[in-house]
Structure formats: C-alpha cells, structure tokens
Motif scaffolding. Structure first.
Motif, PDB file in Angstrom:
ATOM      1  N   GLN A  71       7.904   0.292  -3.858  1.00  0.00           N
ATOM      2  CA  GLN A  71       7.128  -0.661  -3.075  1.00  0.00           C
ATOM      3  C   GLN A  71       6.047  -1.261  -3.966  1.00  0.00           C
ATOM      4  OE1 GLN A  71       5.243   0.858   0.437  1.00  0.00           O
ATOM      5  NE2 GLN A  71       4.778  -1.185   1.184  1.00  0.00           N
ATOM      6  N   ILE A  79       9.664  -4.636  -1.484  1.00  0.00           N
ATOM      7  CA  ILE A  79      10.376  -3.404  -1.837  1.00  0.00           C
ATOM      8  C   ILE A  79      11.539  -3.730  -2.765  1.00  0.00           C
ATOM      9  CG2 ILE A  79      11.753  -1.499  -0.939  1.00  0.00           C
ATOM     10  CD1 ILE A  79       9.976  -1.563   1.541  1.00  0.00           C
ATOM     11  N   THR A 111       5.599   4.571  -3.923  1.00  0.00           N
ATOM     12  CA  THR A 111       4.555   3.555  -3.809  1.00  0.00           C
ATOM     13  C   THR A 111       3.589   3.662  -4.981  1.00  0.00           C
ATOM     14  OG1 THR A 111       3.169   5.014  -2.488  1.00  0.00           O
ATOM     15  CG2 THR A 111       4.678   3.581  -1.288  1.00  0.00           C
TER      16      THR A 111
END
Length: 174
Positions: free
Chosen positions: A111, A89, A19
């Motif tokens: 992400q 994603i 992320t």
C-alpha cells in the motif's frame, strides 16, 4: 538512508498487505523477501531469471529485477520511481524462471500512501490550470494561485472570445 522491509512470501498462498510505503520515496524503499513454503524458508538455487511483477493502481505492469543473497535464502528488490509514483495498492508476485519450469509465488500487496507535501521541482503537478509558454504544465509545489497567476489567467481569458455564463443560462440546464 533506506527503509528496509523484511517480509515472507509464501509460494502457495496469498500473503497479505504491507504498508508504510510513501509516494515518490524513490530508490530508498527496499524489500528483503524470504520465499517460504509453510514455515520452511526456501533456498533459491537453479534459475535463469528471477523478478517481481507489480500491477499498479492504473493497471500498468512493472517488472523489477530481484537480487539473490549469497546464502540463496533472500531476495532484494529496490522499489523505483515507477512503482511508487501513484498512491494505492500494488499487486505483486515473484516469478522464478528456469529452462525447465516457471514458478510463481502467491500474491502480496504493497500500500502506497499519497505524499502530503512536496520536496522540490520533480515531485508532482498540483496546479493543472497554469500552462507554460512551451505548452507543458509546470511542476509546482503549492496548491494556490499567486496574484501574478490570477492576473495572467485574467489576461488570457480577456484575449479569448468567451461569452460569460449568466445565472439564467445555469437555470436553463436544470
């Protein structure tokens, strides 16, 4: 200024979700990838082509070139505007191609979060109702209508032969 992400990608197993990526952070997000087999870091020696395939949330596939470091142990991938244009994603894998073989890594995921604000004219379309004179939707950075916008829409509606919907018409639908 760059945002560097150092990750390990196992050649046999899926590698998890990474992320911190933001929509429209173009050419500032750089992945530094070590290919591993278990805990051992692999050297990348013989190859004709090496790249990263990415599947965006809209199901479009992108191919990004990988640069191999001088010690043959690390890949560098610069994420482009095509990779970061949609929140969601990204499904990724590394492909190493030689004339004798093709080697594919395990999958890893990035992400991308949606950007909160805009930074200028080339960000995103947030007002889909205003059509400019050339037929294209202008790119604006504010999600509300100005009084001039409202007046222009009312004038366009007034020129159209549009019958107004009444409460009785709505009641007939249900």
């Amino acid at each position: 200024m760059e945002k560097a992400y150092k990750i390990k990608v196992d050649m046999k197993n899926n590698n998890g979700l990474y992320t911190g990526f933001v929509q429209y952070d173009n050419k500032t997000n750089i992945l530094y990838i070590n290919l591993t087999e278990g805990i051992r870091i692999l050297e990348i020696k013989d190859y004709e082509e090496i790249y990263c395939l990415m599947l965006r949330p809209d199901m479009k596939t992108l191919k990004l070139d990988c640069q191999v470091s001088e010690d043959n142990k690390q890949l560098k991938i610069v994420l482009t505007d095509g990779t970061l244009c949609q929140p969601g994603i990204l499904q990724c894998e590394i492909k190493i191609i030689n004339k004798d073989y093709v080697l594919t890594s395990g999958e890893f995921y990035l992400q991308v979060r949606k950007v909160i604000g805009t930074i200028g004219k080339d960000t995103f379309i947030s007002n889909p109702f205003m059509i400019s004179k050339d037929g294209y939707t202008p790119k604006v950075g504010i999600d509300f209508f100005t009084e001039a916008d409202k007046q222009e829409m009312l004038e366009k509606i007034g020129k159209m032969s549009v019958a107004r919907i009444t409460e009785e018409d709505i009641a007939k639908m249900f």
